[in-house]
Design a protein around this motif. Structure first.
Motif, short mmCIF file in Angstrom:
data_model
loop_
_atom_site.label_atom_id
_atom_site.label_comp_id
_atom_site.label_asym_id
_atom_site.label_seq_id
_atom_site.Cartn_x
_atom_site.Cartn_y
_atom_site.Cartn_z
N SER A 176 1.27 28.86 -15.07
CA SER A 176 0.61 27.78 -15.80
C SER A 176 1.50 26.55 -15.94
O SER A 176 1.03 25.49 -16.35
N THR A 177 2.78 26.66 -15.60
CA THR A 177 3.71 25.55 -15.78
C THR A 177 3.61 24.51 -14.66
O THR A 177 4.11 23.42 -14.79
N LYS A 178 2.97 24.86 -13.55
CA LYS A 178 2.88 23.94 -12.42
C LYS A 178 1.82 22.87 -12.70
O LYS A 178 0.74 23.15 -13.22
N PHE A 179 2.11 21.64 -12.31
CA PHE A 179 1.15 20.55 -12.45
C PHE A 179 0.20 20.56 -11.25
O PHE A 179 0.48 21.16 -10.22
N GLY A 180 -0.92 19.86 -11.40
CA GLY A 180 -1.79 19.71 -10.25
C GLY A 180 -3.25 19.58 -10.60
O GLY A 180 -3.69 19.92 -11.71
N LEU A 181 -4.02 19.08 -9.63
CA LEU A 181 -5.46 18.93 -9.77
C LEU A 181 -6.15 20.27 -9.49
O LEU A 181 -5.61 21.12 -8.79
N ASP A 182 -7.37 20.42 -10.01
CA ASP A 182 -8.20 21.54 -9.59
C ASP A 182 -9.19 21.03 -8.55
O ASP A 182 -9.24 19.84 -8.24
N SER A 183 -9.99 21.92 -8.00
CA SER A 183 -10.87 21.53 -6.89
C SER A 183 -11.92 20.51 -7.31
O SER A 183 -12.30 19.64 -6.51
N ASP A 184 -12.38 20.58 -8.56
CA ASP A 184 -13.37 19.60 -9.04
C ASP A 184 -12.76 18.21 -9.14
O ASP A 184 -13.40 17.21 -8.79
N GLU A 185 -11.52 18.14 -9.63
CA GLU A 185 -10.85 16.85 -9.74
C GLU A 185 -10.56 16.26 -8.37
O GLU A 185 -10.67 15.05 -8.15
N LEU A 186 -10.23 17.12 -7.42
CA LEU A 186 -10.00 16.67 -6.05
C LEU A 186 -11.28 16.07 -5.46
O LEU A 186 -11.26 15.00 -4.84
N GLN A 187 -12.37 16.75 -5.68
CA GLN A 187 -13.65 16.27 -5.17
C GLN A 187 -14.02 14.92 -5.79
O GLN A 187 -14.52 14.02 -5.11
N GLU A 188 -13.74 14.77 -7.08
CA GLU A 188 -14.05 13.51 -7.77
C GLU A 188 -13.30 12.35 -7.13
O GLU A 188 -13.85 11.25 -6.98
N ILE A 189 -12.06 12.58 -6.74
CA ILE A 189 -11.26 11.51 -6.15
C ILE A 189 -11.70 11.21 -4.72
O ILE A 189 -11.76 10.05 -4.30
N LEU A 190 -12.03 12.26 -3.97
CA LEU A 190 -12.27 12.09 -2.54
C LEU A 190 -13.74 11.97 -2.13
O LEU A 190 -14.03 11.65 -0.98
N VAL A 245 0.88 -1.17 0.00
CA VAL A 245 0.00 0.00 0.00
C VAL A 245 0.92 1.22 0.00
O VAL A 245 1.72 1.40 0.93
N VAL A 246 0.86 2.02 -1.05
CA VAL A 246 1.78 3.15 -1.23
C VAL A 246 1.11 4.45 -0.77
O VAL A 246 0.00 4.77 -1.18
N ASP A 247 1.80 5.17 0.09
CA ASP A 247 1.33 6.47 0.56
C ASP A 247 1.49 7.51 -0.55
O ASP A 247 2.54 7.58 -1.20
N CYS A 248 0.45 8.34 -0.74
CA CYS A 248 0.46 9.35 -1.80
C CYS A 248 -0.13 10.65 -1.29
O CYS A 248 -0.96 10.67 -0.37
N LEU A 249 0.29 11.74 -1.92
CA LEU A 249 -0.32 13.05 -1.73
C LEU A 249 -0.92 13.50 -3.05
O LEU A 249 -0.34 13.27 -4.12
N LEU A 250 -2.08 14.13 -2.99
CA LEU A 250 -2.70 14.69 -4.19
C LEU A 250 -2.16 16.09 -4.40
O LEU A 250 -2.24 16.94 -3.51
N GLN A 251 -1.57 16.31 -5.57
CA GLN A 251 -0.97 17.61 -5.86
C GLN A 251 -2.02 18.56 -6.42
O GLN A 251 -2.66 18.29 -7.43
N MET A 252 -2.17 19.70 -5.76
CA MET A 252 -3.12 20.72 -6.18
C MET A 252 -2.41 21.83 -6.95
O MET A 252 -1.29 22.21 -6.61
#
Length: 218
Positions: free
Chosen positions: A120-134, A107-114
């Motif tokens: 614009s060069t930074k990677f990450g989820l937006d709030s809608d994508e975060l909600q979809e996962i959680l 079981v691998v520990d992970c952080l969701l990157q926002m």
């Protein structure tokens, strides 16, 4: 460059609630060993090939953090040993980590990157994508992943008010989703140039490289 002394000085400034990840990317094994021998165990790398090479040459009790952008086709190389993946920036990547971790019987520990920076060069989820996962229980959909919290990088700017504003945005999201989630306990934000602002805003994990090891090698 006295790596052990730098580590001691930075660690002494950090609250007990904050974990320091020493960012060792581009640094030789000798530098990491110096930090290791002073008692440090958490090290961060941003390239899979470099991470794997160092892991094979250094002590086995090091906790390796994958802090850079992770491509799905590279997950298989680190799934059997990585301690924490900081940059999960898509649902597709999360699914791949779950798959490879299952094959490694882990079981691998992970952080969701926002995505909190105005760059614009930074990677990450937006709030809608975060909600979809959680919104549903991730443990059912991803039994081989443990979502430990959120990670984000502020805009690279001298405007401290902007940096603080971006960190506050991430802290607000963290507080929104934390209730009822026992394992959701890590807020990774803050690097050498802005970790003091991050800690004041509620960070529980900082990623510091140049202040420990000196300027990054190119």
């Amino acid at each position: 460059m006295n790596i052990a002394q730098n580590l001691k000085e930075i660690t002494s400034e950090l609250p007990d609630s904050v974990t320091l990840v020493a960012v060792s990317k581009t640094k030789p094994e000798s530098d990491i060993l110096e930090a290791y021998e002073s008692g440090h165990r958490d090290f961060g790398e941003n390239k899979v090939q470099e991470l794997v090479a160092k892991k094979d040459k250094l002590p086995g009790d090091i906790r390796w953090h994958m802090i850079g952008h992770l491509q799905r086709n590279k997950v298989k190389y680190i799934a059997d040993f990585v301690s924490l993946i900081h940059g999960v920036d898509s649902l597709r990547l999360l699914k791949e980590i779950n798959k490879r971790a299952g094959q490694a019987e882990r079981v691998v520990d992970c952080l969701l990157q926002m995505h909190i920076a105005e760059e614009s060069t930074k990677f990450g989820l937006d709030s809608d994508e975060l909600q979809e996962i959680l919104e549903d229980d991730p443990k059912e959909q991803f039994p081989h992943v443990r979502i430990r919290g959120l990670m984000g990088m502020a805009t690279f700017t001298d405007d401290q008010k902007q940096v603080k504003r971006e960190f506050e945005m991430l802290k607000s999201l963290f507080d929104q989703y934390r209730p009822g989630r026992v394992d959701f306990d890590i807020l990774s934000m803050g690097m050498s140039g802005d970790y003091e602002i991050a800690i004041a805003t509620g960070s529980t994990m900082v990623r510091i490289g140049s202040s420990i090891f000196g300027a990054r090698n190119t």
